[in-house]
Design an enzyme around this catalytic site. Sequence first.
Site: not given
Length: 597
Positions: A433, A454, A466, A504
């Site tokens: 991540s 991800h 992702e 993130n």
Amino acid sequence: MARDVRSVGVVGLGTMGAGIVEVFARNGVDVVAVEISESALDRGREHVTGSTDRAVARGKLSEADRDALVGRICFAVGLDALADVDFVVEAVPEHLDLKQKIFAELDRVCKPSAILATNTSSLSVTEISVATSRPNQVIGTHFFNPAPVMKLVEVIKTVVTAPDVVADVEALCERLGKVDVTINDRAGFIANALLFGYLNHAVTMYEGRYASREDIDAAMKLGCGLPMGPLALMDLIGLDTAYEILDTMYRRGGRDRRHAPAPMLKQMVTAGLLGRKSGRGFYTYEKAGSPVVIADESTPVAAAENAGAAGEIHQKVRKVGVIGSGTMATGIIEVFARNGYEVVSVTRGAERSATLSEAFKKSLTKGVIRGKLSEADRDAALARVTWSATLDHLADVDLVVEAVVEELSVKTALFSSLDDICKPGTILATTTSSLPVIECAMATSRPAEVIGLHFFNPAPMMGLIEVVHTIRTAPETVETTRALVESLGKHPVVCADRAGFVVNALLFPYLNDAVRMVEASYATADDIDYAMKLGCGYPMGPFELLDVIGLDVSLAIQRELYLEMREPGFAPAPLLEQLVTAGYLGKKVGRGFRDYR
């Protein structure tokens, strides 16, 4: 003695001002609604009647209540109509000189006991108050759009606002059925200070062609459960309004580069691309003011046109290896097995494999109990999985997904081993991540076949994955992986290999900013959570989310972002570091920003 607010004035009848008028009138308060001209007054009246008529059509308001509501409103041109009101809310455009001029005139017109409030979302309430001879009776009341629906009101006091004025405004908010959060006068207050840095970051990401507008918006909706993606939200707010708020926050808030409006934003405003209200912003709309998005030159190819690639994916990827024994690995195994793929699960020992197998069976059985899965489908999924404790059993798989601990040395060593074991053409994917995918790729002799995949937790439920390509990833690897994700019923978001990827990279600086706000004693964790949930429609406040994620995990991700971006504003908040050092890691240990014991 508390003021008995029987009548209020609202200055400015745009979307926000008209909404504030409706809020007061709905709650039995007489309202004098003021505009600068007859034509502007007519537009304001249309806003109010349109909103209340829609409420009647939706069954939210009876016709009798609608008529009573409208009957409490007196529409007038000019501020002189406000001579007898007890409370005034100004809701004109975000220009300091304009607001100061209006407040100077209100000071002359309104009776001495009247409270004067500004609905500014970013300007200094203090600077507005000094245009009057009664700065102790000036306060900020920041409603959120749409005002009749949104529950939050930020109450902004200056250093000279009288305590009884604050108390009276708080009581008035309660009477209106709103939740008030009382704070000091600071750029952006709570919600906008946290929201607009995130929005500006998303614009910068799009401006740099890091990801498409659709992928950025889908990432934050599907990955974080937000009601709107950041670029669609910018279009709704208005790009000119967003620019003014960011520019004000930059000038008033210590010139933080993250609040300096993205160059693209200024260019779009200059070109008249203001969002929904002009019919075009980041997206193109059916007409000015319409929420209906239509295709334009930037719209991606329809999913139907990619059906061929998705349909062929089972020919390219039939067998999948999953490495790891944690919650994420269990979820990934379930996702692939339920979608018809053979899966080889590899852990570090027979005992871990047995535990993982039981967790997998338990999850599938829950799906049967809840009616999400038939018993036949459960049994078929179970039969597709082979349990192993040896990497050599991955020799004939078409795709490997590693879900081991977030330590770069562990991952690179694993990828080096997979390079020797797996057949040529096997795609090697990491679920990291935050770590650089390129480091994993360069531990192999086949960097063109290494990619980031991800998943979000819990993997069977979350709709987003992702797809992260490095500068060495082959285009065919990206396309095969994208089609694979679609075959799993998930939404692929394609982005380049950069710390935090999309979700993130946008989420954690926002969380870090919230921690800094508490650290500076500007607001409490509870008030900040209320502000973001009630003012922005977020499913969780930042401190609720931090405690769920884990403060240690959050700190590690924030450190990776800072190390790569070298942006001073991304440096982890000292308070976050101190809590982690003290062992307060969130819900998993019973104590984080809140005590769960």
